[in-house]
Design a protein around this motif. Structure first.
Motif, PDB file in Angstrom:
ATOM      1  N   LEU A 180     -36.747  32.108 -28.475  1.00 33.94           N
ATOM      2  CA  LEU A 180     -35.778  31.724 -27.453  1.00 33.94           C
ATOM      3  C   LEU A 180     -36.217  31.790 -26.086  1.00 33.94           C
ATOM      4  O   LEU A 180     -35.782  30.854 -25.522  1.00 33.94           O
ATOM      5  CB  LEU A 180     -34.326  32.720 -27.915  1.00 33.94           C
TER       6      LEU A 180
ATOM      7  N   ILE B 208     -31.496  25.720 -28.509  1.00 39.73           N
ATOM      8  CA  ILE B 208     -31.224  27.017 -28.211  1.00 39.73           C
ATOM      9  C   ILE B 208     -29.827  27.699 -28.545  1.00 39.73           C
ATOM     10  O   ILE B 208     -29.967  28.704 -28.733  1.00 39.73           O
ATOM     11  CB  ILE B 208     -31.345  27.011 -26.399  1.00 39.73           C
TER      12      ILE B 208
ATOM     13  N   GLU C 259     -30.501  28.844 -31.974  1.00 40.47           N
ATOM     14  CA  GLU C 259     -31.507  30.093 -31.938  1.00 40.47           C
ATOM     15  C   GLU C 259     -30.413  31.247 -31.636  1.00 40.47           C
ATOM     16  O   GLU C 259     -30.646  32.247 -32.173  1.00 40.47           O
ATOM     17  CB  GLU C 259     -32.398  29.771 -31.163  1.00 40.47           C
TER      18      GLU C 259
END
Length: 164
Positions: free
Chosen positions: A29, A72, A75
């Motif tokens: 991340l 993102i 994740e």
């Protein structure tokens, strides 16, 4: 090929895992966030240079940013779900074997994590409230200017009606 196109292409290659041995699923991340920051910074610098881009390049840059944000977000959701699952497993383990691990230490850590989560939530709320306050201030300025223009026009109309 110009600079915005090169930036978008290089970022897309990084997202697609063409950097060698890491695929997007294997990136952490923090790596994804760093790529997103770099891409956003390069686009911001290019926008500050006031170069006129074709619409296709704008759309490509925006699509690239959207793809990065979506990756993102996915994740983060995976990490959050894993965290919740591990927390539940830990709590069930602690309930089953309370004497194995020091409960007060784990509870203190859990409280710290909860506190950190609430602080992050408060930061997001504060940011949103600042943005809404800024919008309200701008709306008030526009309203005051409109009121001033209206008063001036009415004054001119009254003067012309009385004098005429």
């Amino acid at each position: 090929m110009n600079e915005p196109q090169q930036t978008a292409d290089s970022n897309r290659e990084q997202q697609q895992g063409s950097t060698g041995d890491t695929s997007p699923a294997e990136q952490s991340l923090s790596e994804k966030m760093e790529e997103f920051r770099e891409n956003l910074e390069s686009i911001s610098q290019e926008a500050e240079n006031q170069q006129v881009w074709p619409k296709a390049q704008y759309m490509q840059a925006l699509n690239s940013l959207q793809d990065q944000i979506a990756a993102i977000q996915r994740e983060f959701e995976v990490v959050s779900a894993d965290y919740r699952g591990q927390r539940q497993q830990l709590e069930s383990l602690l309930n089953a074997f309370p004497g194995t691990i020091e409960m007060s230490t784990l509870r203190a850590l859990s409280l710290r994590v909860n506190h950190l989560e609430s602080l992050v939530s408060e930061l997001f709320k504060e940011k949103e409230s600042k943005e809404s306050a800024e919008r309200a201030r701008k709306q008030m300025i526009v309203s005051l200017v409109a009121l001033g223009v209206t008063v001036v026009l009415w004054t001119v109309w009254v003067v012309l009606t009385v004098a005429g």
